[in-house]
Write a protein that holds these residues in place. Sequence first.
Motif, short mmCIF file in Angstrom:
data_model
loop_
_atom_site.label_atom_id
_atom_site.label_comp_id
_atom_site.label_asym_id
_atom_site.label_seq_id
_atom_site.Cartn_x
_atom_site.Cartn_y
_atom_site.Cartn_z
N SER A 201 10.08 14.10 -1.29
CA SER A 201 10.09 13.07 -2.35
C SER A 201 8.78 12.28 -2.27
N PRO A 202 8.40 11.61 -3.37
CA PRO A 202 7.22 10.75 -3.32
C PRO A 202 7.32 9.70 -2.20
N LYS A 203 8.51 9.17 -1.97
CA LYS A 203 8.71 8.17 -0.93
C LYS A 203 8.43 8.78 0.46
N GLU A 204 8.95 10.00 0.71
CA GLU A 204 8.71 10.66 2.00
C GLU A 204 7.22 10.96 2.21
N THR B 71 0.84 -1.20 0.00
CA THR B 71 0.00 0.00 0.00
C THR B 71 0.88 1.25 0.00
N LYS B 72 1.98 1.21 0.74
CA LYS B 72 2.93 2.33 0.71
C LYS B 72 3.47 2.52 -0.70
N GLU B 73 3.79 1.39 -1.34
CA GLU B 73 4.30 1.46 -2.71
C GLU B 73 3.24 2.03 -3.64
N MET B 74 1.98 1.64 -3.45
CA MET B 74 0.89 2.16 -4.28
C MET B 74 0.78 3.67 -4.10
N THR B 75 0.84 4.13 -2.87
CA THR B 75 0.76 5.57 -2.59
C THR B 75 1.94 6.29 -3.23
N GLU B 76 3.12 5.70 -3.09
CA GLU B 76 4.32 6.30 -3.68
C GLU B 76 4.18 6.38 -5.20
N ARG B 77 3.66 5.33 -5.80
CA ARG B 77 3.48 5.33 -7.27
C ARG B 77 2.46 6.38 -7.69
N LEU B 78 1.40 6.54 -6.91
CA LEU B 78 0.42 7.58 -7.20
C LEU B 78 1.09 8.96 -7.15
N ILE C 21 -6.06 13.30 -0.53
CA ILE C 21 -6.13 14.16 -1.72
C ILE C 21 -5.68 15.58 -1.36
N GLN C 22 -6.14 16.08 -0.20
CA GLN C 22 -5.73 17.43 0.21
C GLN C 22 -4.23 17.49 0.46
N MET C 23 -3.66 16.43 1.06
CA MET C 23 -2.22 16.40 1.27
C MET C 23 -1.47 16.39 -0.06
N MET C 24 -1.98 15.64 -1.02
CA MET C 24 -1.33 15.58 -2.33
C MET C 24 -1.41 16.92 -3.05
N LYS C 25 -2.56 17.58 -2.94
CA LYS C 25 -2.69 18.91 -3.54
C LYS C 25 -1.71 19.89 -2.91
N LEU C 26 -1.64 19.87 -1.59
CA LEU C 26 -0.71 20.75 -0.88
C LEU C 26 0.72 20.46 -1.31
N TRP C 27 1.05 19.19 -1.41
CA TRP C 27 2.38 18.78 -1.84
C TRP C 27 2.69 19.32 -3.25
N LEU C 28 1.74 19.20 -4.17
CA LEU C 28 1.94 19.74 -5.52
C LEU C 28 2.15 21.25 -5.47
N TYR C 29 1.31 21.93 -4.69
CA TYR C 29 1.41 23.40 -4.62
C TYR C 29 2.61 23.87 -3.82
#
Length: 190
Positions: free
Chosen positions: A168-171, A85-92, A154-162
């Motif tokens: 890193s994706p791994k972190e 699941t961690k790998e899936m999240t990292e790949r996303l 999703i909100q964390m990913m948006k914040l990360w993009l912005y």
Amino acid sequence: MNKRLDRRKQYTRMVLKESLMDLMKEKPISSVTVKELCERADINRSTFYTHYADQFALVEQIEDELIQDLEKYLNTVNFDTEEETKEMTERLLEYLASRADDCKTLLNYDGDSTFQRKVTLVAYRFILNEQMTAKQIDPTITEYISSFIVNGCIQMMKLWLYNNMDKSPKEMSLLINNFINKGLYGLSVK
């Protein structure tokens, strides 16, 4: 002759997509007109209408293509264990990083977007259904837990993009999965 026509269609669609994405960096899709889109793309309106019904149909096609691409990318990973699941999240996250400009534009940090809803559905399908089943969570609250987790991610990913992908994706994957599996108490304090 047919091959030349296909190339022209591909070129026209590519220019329209790029022009729309550029305009959406400046303003919301609801404020973009077909006229200004055609001017930006240097395409006449009749050509636009042979390809799309309106600017909303074009943005929907862009979103759907990204979602299909994302699903193909995620289908290459099995996620039965927490490590997977961690790998899936990292790949996303890697996928979002590879298409950061488009994703930032479509996720629209200032509000909800149809693309965000589509990404949310992918996350439900790929990540949470398996996790909820594996952890044997009470089915009467699964929907609430899933909504809480996916929307937070999703909100964390948006914040990360912005934040220009300051981790890193791994972190980020580790951080997201720690939130999901351990909550705030599972995080180390610096």
